[in-house]
Design a protein around this motif. Structure first.
Motif, PDB file in Angstrom:
ATOM      1  N   THR A 199     -27.053 -14.634 -58.517  1.00 40.52           N
ATOM      2  CA  THR A 199     -28.178 -13.478 -58.463  1.00 40.52           C
ATOM      3  C   THR A 199     -27.400 -12.297 -58.962  1.00 40.52           C
ATOM      4  O   THR A 199     -27.890 -11.274 -59.757  1.00 40.52           O
ATOM      5  CB  THR A 199     -28.660 -13.397 -57.249  1.00 40.52           C
ATOM      6  OG1 THR A 199     -29.095 -14.647 -56.839  1.00 40.52           O
ATOM      7  CG2 THR A 199     -29.667 -12.401 -57.080  1.00 40.52           C
ATOM      8  N   ASN A 272     -34.519 -11.703 -64.658  1.00 38.72           N
ATOM      9  CA  ASN A 272     -34.736 -11.850 -63.073  1.00 38.72           C
ATOM     10  C   ASN A 272     -34.990 -12.948 -62.585  1.00 38.72           C
ATOM     11  O   ASN A 272     -34.811 -13.430 -61.542  1.00 38.72           O
ATOM     12  CB  ASN A 272     -35.406 -10.671 -62.550  1.00 38.72           C
ATOM     13  CG  ASN A 272     -34.902  -9.260 -62.905  1.00 38.72           C
ATOM     14  OD1 ASN A 272     -33.534  -9.247 -63.181  1.00 38.72           O
ATOM     15  ND2 ASN A 272     -35.512  -8.365 -63.018  1.00 38.72           N
ATOM     16  N   ALA A 273     -35.965 -13.556 -63.238  1.00 35.09           N
ATOM     17  CA  ALA A 273     -36.780 -14.732 -62.935  1.00 35.09           C
ATOM     18  C   ALA A 273     -35.735 -16.104 -62.943  1.00 35.09           C
ATOM     19  O   ALA A 273     -35.703 -16.942 -61.690  1.00 35.09           O
ATOM     20  CB  ALA A 273     -37.984 -15.154 -63.764  1.00 35.09           C
ATOM     21  N   ILE A 276     -33.554 -15.819 -59.693  1.00 41.52           N
ATOM     22  CA  ILE A 276     -34.277 -16.411 -58.519  1.00 41.52           C
ATOM     23  C   ILE A 276     -34.224 -17.517 -58.386  1.00 41.52           C
ATOM     24  O   ILE A 276     -34.241 -18.337 -57.308  1.00 41.52           O
ATOM     25  CB  ILE A 276     -35.561 -15.586 -58.533  1.00 41.52           C
ATOM     26  CG1 ILE A 276     -35.573 -14.086 -58.325  1.00 41.52           C
ATOM     27  CG2 ILE A 276     -36.614 -16.384 -57.382  1.00 41.52           C
ATOM     28  CD1 ILE A 276     -36.961 -13.443 -58.330  1.00 41.52           C
ATOM     29  N   ARG A 279     -30.908 -19.162 -57.774  1.00 41.60           N
ATOM     30  CA  ARG A 279     -30.461 -18.877 -56.368  1.00 41.60           C
ATOM     31  C   ARG A 279     -31.023 -20.025 -55.468  1.00 41.60           C
ATOM     32  O   ARG A 279     -30.577 -20.474 -54.399  1.00 41.60           O
ATOM     33  CB  ARG A 279     -30.876 -17.629 -56.164  1.00 41.60           C
ATOM     34  CG  ARG A 279     -30.579 -17.166 -54.479  1.00 41.60           C
ATOM     35  CD  ARG A 279     -31.236 -15.887 -54.313  1.00 41.60           C
ATOM     36  NE  ARG A 279     -32.656 -15.763 -54.227  1.00 41.60           N
ATOM     37  CZ  ARG A 279     -33.281 -14.818 -54.266  1.00 41.60           C
ATOM     38  NH1 ARG A 279     -32.671 -13.437 -54.189  1.00 41.60           N
ATOM     39  NH2 ARG A 279     -34.659 -14.824 -54.336  1.00 41.60           N
ATOM     40  N   ASN A 280     -32.525 -20.361 -55.694  1.00 40.69           N
ATOM     41  CA  ASN A 280     -33.309 -21.151 -54.702  1.00 40.69           C
ATOM     42  C   ASN A 280     -32.740 -22.591 -55.061  1.00 40.69           C
ATOM     43  O   ASN A 280     -32.720 -23.122 -53.997  1.00 40.69           O
ATOM     44  CB  ASN A 280     -34.793 -20.734 -55.041  1.00 40.69           C
ATOM     45  CG  ASN A 280     -35.449 -19.617 -54.788  1.00 40.69           C
ATOM     46  OD1 ASN A 280     -34.872 -18.971 -53.898  1.00 40.69           O
ATOM     47  ND2 ASN A 280     -36.459 -19.137 -55.389  1.00 40.69           N
TER      48      ASN A 280
END
Length: 287
Positions: A199, A272-273, A276, A279-280
């Motif tokens: 991230t 950025n997407a 995310i 990371r998830n």
């Protein structure tokens, strides 16, 4: 009676402070929304596939951003290749190996200070070191090395914070099973910290893709009608192409710049997407 009045006054002050904080959030977001919407309205008329795949031209109706898009992709990719291994390695050393002392404290203070240095200073450093001393010239490699210096402090700080989130008990459990420090880091600590590292890394790269001043100093071209074929070739990027169009007096070039800004915002939002999503996924796997 006095205490009741004090409670009412405290509740009123707390509510007022809440409204002030809410306004501090809403006003910047509203201004940002107005700017984005205004830019999108101006640039949507030029947004098509031909605009993305065309070369720049002195005719605003035929001008495109193809070399700038290719240059941005190459620059970001090479910047990540240069900055990420060094940044993550430095973070691992500082968190896992370095002893606390004046040298470690000095390094930490300098890393924190470097994260706040204006980007144009990195451009001047890259111009002197990479362009002139090392002899890279005004090339894609020199620009990528300069941008790697720019994002390196952010990568190090984000990676260190991610490593700190891993409980120390996991390290002790690894040592208790007979693993070495490097085995514990490689097989346990790094996988657990990888969501935060990715991230922070992707967000720092997103910053690099929007920088203009360092690349102008290093020597990126403002008008380019060919594609770079190697690391030593000249290059341009989207922010510089937008800067070139905004400086033109014709209204059509301003519309082209607005369309380029929309493309640049879309690329940054995509990065950025990706951060995310990665990371998830890694958090679910580690969980």
């Amino acid at each position: 009676m006095m205490k009741k009045d004090e409670r009412k006054g405290g509740a009123l002050a707390e509510k007022l402070f809440e409204y002030v904080c809410l306004a501090a959030v809403i006003i910047p977001l509203a201004l940002l929304a107005v700017l984005v919407i205004d830019t999108a309205i101006d640039g949507v008329q030029r947004l098509d596939w031909e605009f993305i795949t065309s070369f720049p031209s002195r005719n605003p109706g035929e001008a495109g951003i193809y070399p700038a898009v290719v240059g941005s992709i190459l620059l970001v990719g090479l910047t990540a290749v240069l900055a990420v291994p060094i940044g993550v390695g430095a973070a691992i050393y500082l968190e896992e190996y370095a002893d606390s002392g004046w040298l470690s404290n000095l390094i930490e203070v300098n890393i924190a200070n470097l994260a706040g240095v204006p980007s144009v200073i990195y451009g001047l450093l890259g111009l002197e070191v990479f362009v002139r001393v090392v002899g890279m010239g005004r090339s894609l490699l020199a620009g990528s090395a300069t941008m790697a210096l720019l994002v390196l402090p952010i990568v190090i700080m984000a990676s260190r914070e991610a490593l700190r989130t891993v409980p120390y008990d996991l390290r002790e459990a690894c040592y208790g099973l007979g693993s070495t420090r490097w085995q514990a880091i490689r097989q346990v600590v790094l996988p657990m910290a990888m969501p935060g590292i990715l991230t922070g890394t992707i967000l720092s790269i997103s910053r690099a893709i929007g920088e203009t001043a360092p690349l102008l100093v290093v020597g990126a071209l403002t008008y380019m009608t060919f594609l770079p074929e190697g690391l030593t070739d000249p290059f341009t990027v989207l922010p510089i192409q937008i800067f070139n169009w905004v400086s033109r007096p014709q209204e059509e070039f301003v519309i082209n710049a607005a369309a380029g800004i929309v493309v640049l915002l879309a690329v940054m939002m995509l990065l950025n997407a990706v951060a995310i999503v990665l990371r998830n996924k890694l958090q679910k796997r580690n969980g």
